[in-house]
Design a protein around this motif. Structure first.
Motif, PDB file in Angstrom:
ATOM      1  N   VAL A 204       7.038  -1.090  -4.565  1.00  0.00           N
ATOM      2  CA  VAL A 204       6.438  -1.151  -3.231  1.00  0.00           C
ATOM      3  C   VAL A 204       6.408  -2.619  -2.798  1.00  0.00           C
ATOM      4  N   PRO A 205       6.829  -2.933  -1.564  1.00  0.00           N
ATOM      5  CA  PRO A 205       6.966  -4.346  -1.176  1.00  0.00           C
ATOM      6  C   PRO A 205       5.657  -5.088  -0.952  1.00  0.00           C
TER       7      PRO A 205
ATOM      8  N   ASP B  94      -2.126   9.836  -2.297  1.00  0.00           N
ATOM      9  CA  ASP B  94      -1.775   9.721  -3.723  1.00  0.00           C
ATOM     10  C   ASP B  94      -0.669  10.681  -4.149  1.00  0.00           C
ATOM     11  N   GLN B  95      -0.200  11.536  -3.230  1.00  0.00           N
ATOM     12  CA  GLN B  95       0.931  12.425  -3.530  1.00  0.00           C
ATOM     13  C   GLN B  95       2.212  11.975  -2.828  1.00  0.00           C
ATOM     14  N   ASP B  96       2.191  10.798  -2.242  1.00  0.00           N
ATOM     15  CA  ASP B  96       3.364  10.333  -1.508  1.00  0.00           C
ATOM     16  C   ASP B  96       4.585  10.271  -2.429  1.00  0.00           C
ATOM     17  N   ALA B  97       5.667  10.846  -1.972  1.00  0.00           N
ATOM     18  CA  ALA B  97       6.862  10.954  -2.824  1.00  0.00           C
ATOM     19  C   ALA B  97       7.447   9.600  -3.190  1.00  0.00           C
ATOM     20  N   SER B  98       7.204   8.590  -2.371  1.00  0.00           N
ATOM     21  CA  SER B  98       7.781   7.277  -2.649  1.00  0.00           C
ATOM     22  C   SER B  98       7.125   6.601  -3.844  1.00  0.00           C
TER      23      SER B  98
ATOM     24  N   PRO C  59      -1.764  10.990 -11.077  1.00  0.00           N
ATOM     25  CA  PRO C  59      -0.882  10.319 -12.041  1.00  0.00           C
ATOM     26  C   PRO C  59      -0.913   8.809 -11.871  1.00  0.00           C
ATOM     27  N   GLU C  60      -0.679   8.106 -12.957  1.00  0.00           N
ATOM     28  CA  GLU C  60      -0.497   6.661 -12.853  1.00  0.00           C
ATOM     29  C   GLU C  60       0.879   6.394 -12.243  1.00  0.00           C
ATOM     30  N   PRO C  61       0.967   5.520 -11.267  1.00  0.00           N
ATOM     31  CA  PRO C  61       2.266   5.256 -10.636  1.00  0.00           C
ATOM     32  C   PRO C  61       3.228   4.562 -11.588  1.00  0.00           C
ATOM     33  N   SER C  62       4.501   4.683 -11.309  1.00  0.00           N
ATOM     34  CA  SER C  62       5.512   4.008 -12.108  1.00  0.00           C
ATOM     35  C   SER C  62       5.286   2.505 -12.050  1.00  0.00           C
ATOM     36  N   GLY C  63       5.186   1.879 -13.217  1.00  0.00           N
ATOM     37  CA  GLY C  63       4.938   0.443 -13.269  1.00  0.00           C
ATOM     38  C   GLY C  63       3.473   0.086 -13.112  1.00  0.00           C
TER      39      GLY C  63
END
Length: 348
Positions: free
Chosen positions: A283-284, A259-263, A239-243
Motif C-alpha cells: 500500500v503506498p 478490513d475485507q478489501d481485496a487489495s 486476518p493479518e495483512p500480507s507483510g
C-alpha cells in the motif's frame, strides 16, 4: 426494495456464525443499513480556517451525493467557521430534521499554536457530527490522557490539547449511536499517549455494548491496522495483512468496514496522502482513518468501505491568504465512506 433488503438481512442474522459474531439473541433486534462518512479536513493546518477555498463545497457535495446515501458524518480537525458553513449548507439535506449537527471543541477560540500562528483564524477547533437522521443529546467525552500537543490561550498560557469522543444517538432509534473520534498522533515507548487513549476508548465502547447500544465510530485513529495498539479493536477473525508488522494477534470486538478489501485484506485502502515505504501489501500510503462497528452487531458479513481521492481546492499560502489561479489538495487525508447493516435493539 430497502424494506426487502432489511428483512433479508434480519433473516440472515439469525443464521450467522462467528464470522461476524452475531448471536441468536441478536435476531430479536432490527437490522438497519447505515452509511458513515468521515474526513479529516486539516481545517487549520492546511486550510487556515477558511471557508472560501472550495473545501466546504467539496465536503457537502460528497455527503449529499445520491449514490453515497450517507446517514452519518464525522469531521476531524475542523474549525468552527467551517463547521458553521457546512451546517448551513446541510440544513436542507433533510428539511424535516432540525437536529442534525454537533461540535466538540478541542482548542478554544483565540488560541495560537507552537508556531505563533492564530489557530483557525481565531475560532475554536475540534470535531463534528452531522446526520441525515434526527440526533438526540450529544455525549462529549474527553480522554484523561492528553495528546502530547499544546496550544497557547490568549493570555499566553500553554495548555495541553485534549482529544476525545463525540457521540449522539439517533433520536427515533436511541439504541443506535454514531461517534466521531480523533486519537492523538504521539504514541511511543517514552510517550504512549495514543496507546493510552485507545485503551480508554476501548473501555468506553465496551460500556456502550454492555448497555445494549449499537454504534458506528469513525475518525482519525492515528494508528495503522497492523499496529499492535489496535489489536484490542480488531476481532480475532480479521486476518493479518500480507507483510504485517504486528507482534501479537487481534483480540478485539470490532470489524473495520474496509478490513475485507481485496487489495489488502486485514488492512484496507490508504487514507493518508503521505507516501511511506514498506507498508503491508505494498500500500503506498498509510491507512489511519477508519470506521468500526462491533462484530456482534453486524447483521451481515457484506459490509464494506472505500477511500476517495482527495479533491482539489484553491491554493492557500502560508499566511492563510487565497492564491487565486492555483490549486492544491483540500486535505492530507482521504474521505472514507463505509456501509454496514447493523442490529439495533429497542431503546434501553
Amino acid at each position: 426494495m430497502r424494506k426487502a433488503l432489511v428483512a433479508g438481512a434480519l433473516a440472515l442474522a439469525a443464521l450467522l456464525t462467528n464470522a461476524t459474531g452475531a448471536t441468536a439473541a441478536s435476531a430479536e433486534a432490527e437490522a438497519v443499513p447505515y452509511t458513515a462518512w468521515t474526513w479529516n479536513i486539516s481545517g487549520h493546518k492546511m486550510n487556515h480556517g477558511r471557508t472560501d477555498s472550495g473545501l466546504v463545497e467539496e465536503a457537502v457535495g460528497s455527503i449529499r451525493r445520491a449514490e453515497n446515501a450517507v446517514d452519518f458524518v464525522s469531521f476531524n480537525e475542523i474549525c468552527y467557521s467551517q463547521y458553521r458553513a457546512i451546517r448551513t449548507q446541510l440544513a436542507s439535506w433533510n428539511p424535516d430534521n432540525p437536529s442534525y449537527a454537533r461540535f466538540q471543541e478541542a482548542i478554544p477560540a483565540g488560541s495560537t499554536g507552537a508556531d505563533g500562528r492564530s489557530i483557525c483564524g481565531g475560532e475554536s477547533f475540534g470535531k463534528a457530527l452531522f446526520s441525515r437522521h434526527r440526533l438526540g443529546a450529544a455525549e462529549y467525552r474527553t480522554f484523561a490522557q492528553e495528546s502530547g500537543l499544546s496550544y497557547w490561550s490568549a493570555d499566553g498560557v500553554r495548555h495541553p490539547v485534549m482529544s476525545g469522543l463525540l457521540c449522539a444517538p439517533q433520536a427515533d432509534r436511541p439504541a443506535m449511536k454514531f461517534c466521531s473520534v480523533h486519537v492523538g498522533p504521539i504514541s511511543t515507548t517514552e510517550k504512549p499517549y495514543g496507546y493510552r487513549q485507545l485503551v480508554e476508548l476501548d473501555g468506553i465502547l465496551d460500556g456502550f455494548a454492555a448497555a445494549g447500544q449499537t454504534y458506528m465510530i469513525a475518525g482519525d485513529f492515528n494508528a495503522e491496522p497492523d499496529y499492535d495498539r489496535l489489536n484490542r479493536f480488531y476481532a480475532e477473525e480479521v486476518p493479518e495483512p500480507s507483510g504485517s508488522r504486528a507482534e501479537g494477534p487481534n483480540y478485539g470486538d470490532h470489524r473495520e468496514l474496509d478490513d475485507q478489501d481485496a487489495s489488502c485484506p486485514g488492512y484496507g485502502e490508504e487514507t493518508s496522502a503521505n507516501p511511506v515505504a514498506g507498508l503491508p501489501c505494498g500500500v503506498p500510503s498509510p491507512k489511519i482513518d477508519m470506521i468500526f462497528a462491533r462484530a456482534d452487531r453486524l447483521a451481515s458479513p457484506d459490509y464494506s468501505a472505500d477511500s476517495k481521492a482527495i479533491p482539489v481546492c484553491t491554493g492557500i499560502d502560508e499566511t492563510g491568504a487565497l492564491e487565486p489561479g492555483s490549486t492544491e489538495p483540500c486535505s492530507d487525508h482521504r474521505v472514507v465512506i463505509g456501509r454496514a447493516t447493523l442490529l439495533v435493539g429497542p431503546a434501553t
